[in-house]
Design a protein around this motif. Sequence first.
Motif, PDB file in Angstrom:
ATOM      1  N   ALA A 160       0.840  -1.197   0.000  1.00  0.00           N
ATOM      2  CA  ALA A 160       0.000   0.000   0.000  1.00  0.00           C
ATOM      3  C   ALA A 160       0.871   1.241   0.000  1.00  0.00           C
ATOM      4  O   ALA A 160       1.799   1.356   0.802  1.00  0.00           O
ATOM      5  N   GLY A 161       0.574   2.160  -0.914  1.00  0.00           N
ATOM      6  CA  GLY A 161       1.320   3.409  -1.002  1.00  0.00           C
ATOM      7  C   GLY A 161       1.645   3.735  -2.443  1.00  0.00           C
ATOM      8  O   GLY A 161       1.527   2.888  -3.331  1.00  0.00           O
ATOM      9  N   GLY A 162       2.072   4.979  -2.662  1.00  0.00           N
ATOM     10  CA  GLY A 162       2.344   5.404  -4.025  1.00  0.00           C
ATOM     11  C   GLY A 162       3.681   6.076  -4.212  1.00  0.00           C
ATOM     12  O   GLY A 162       3.946   6.657  -5.270  1.00  0.00           O
ATOM     13  N   GLY A 163       4.566   5.989  -3.217  1.00  0.00           N
ATOM     14  CA  GLY A 163       5.877   6.618  -3.303  1.00  0.00           C
ATOM     15  C   GLY A 163       6.961   5.648  -3.723  1.00  0.00           C
ATOM     16  O   GLY A 163       6.694   4.517  -4.145  1.00  0.00           O
ATOM     17  N   ASP A 164       8.205   6.098  -3.578  1.00  0.00           N
ATOM     18  CA  ASP A 164       9.343   5.306  -4.044  1.00  0.00           C
ATOM     19  C   ASP A 164       9.450   3.953  -3.358  1.00  0.00           C
ATOM     20  O   ASP A 164       9.748   2.945  -4.001  1.00  0.00           O
ATOM     21  N   SER A 165       9.231   3.913  -2.038  1.00  0.00           N
ATOM     22  CA  SER A 165       9.359   2.640  -1.331  1.00  0.00           C
ATOM     23  C   SER A 165       8.347   1.626  -1.845  1.00  0.00           C
ATOM     24  O   SER A 165       8.683   0.461  -2.092  1.00  0.00           O
ATOM     25  N   ALA A 166       7.098   2.061  -2.007  1.00  0.00           N
ATOM     26  CA  ALA A 166       6.063   1.154  -2.503  1.00  0.00           C
ATOM     27  C   ALA A 166       6.406   0.651  -3.903  1.00  0.00           C
ATOM     28  O   ALA A 166       6.274  -0.542  -4.204  1.00  0.00           O
TER      29      ALA A 166
END
Length: 339
Positions: A160-166
């Motif tokens: 879950a998420g939309g940044g670099d880690s995700a």
Amino acid sequence: MSEAPVRTDVAIVGAGPVGLFAIFECGMLKMHCHVIDTLEVPGGQCAALYPEKPIYDIPGFPRVGAAELIEQLLEQAAPFEPVYHMDQRVEKLERNGEWWRLTTSRGSVVEAKAVILAAGVGAFGPNRPPLENLQSYEGQSVFYYVTKPEDFRDRSVVIAGGGDSALDWSILLADIARKVYVVHRRPKFRGAPDSVAKLHALAEAGRIELVVPYQLDRLEGQDGALQAVIVRDFDDAERRLEADRLLPFFGLSMDLGPIRDWGLDLDRQALTVDPFTCETNLPGIHAIGDVASYRNKLKLILSGFSEAATAAHAIHPRVHPDEELHWEYSTTKGVPGKA
């Protein structure tokens, strides 16, 4: 109840790359170190957030993985036999005669002639999604960091998420996990353009499934074993994603914590130091790495490495007041146990 204090030459607060290199620099000057960190393993953000990410600005390494860098720094520090106090935070710093006394959240007490604060941006922890009974799944089915990608082999994973880690972990786990769902509240992702392109290519190839625009709603499982993640869109429609692992990547909350109460001069979320010694306004307390602030400061790992050497040399007269420092290069001096 606090334990009986242990005494050492230098206490280092923070076991990230800069703190680890400070062990080496102090060791080369015959100063022994105890190291305290809030995480369970050394490495700081390199270990907790992006162990697989490449780093390109370490001298002598055109490219080095974050985890590999930490392994090398630990090996470099090992001959000096540092003592690590992991999974605990320094709650109090107080003067005890000629010693600085540090008391941790686990009751450990370390007294040192000098202290090096290498705390990065302070203690950090994940921004947890507001899900009922979330903590009962943490550490078994819900994880905020990936340290061993192989632990996810043949698992069904919701990211879950939309940044670099995700994006980074979605791309990497596509080759390892049985199924990867990527849940984000909108179709547009915030990561690097190259990562976004790779993500969509994997989705088109059927190797991951994009679940957008949805948000996490609740978890289903028993005794910490996750069975499904329920997501909901903005029209209140639900989807049930059968999964046994959840990786929520919603960023970090970072705070200097008790450091704010120790009487140190602050510059926003950093500590003001003398750039020639890295000493704070309190004698014997030094700060290096991202937590240190001075004019024209560059927040780079290599700058922190230099500051570690600066602090160690400034501390030496405090630890060995009757010993004149005749510095030799490591090429001539050598390292304990090395030819």
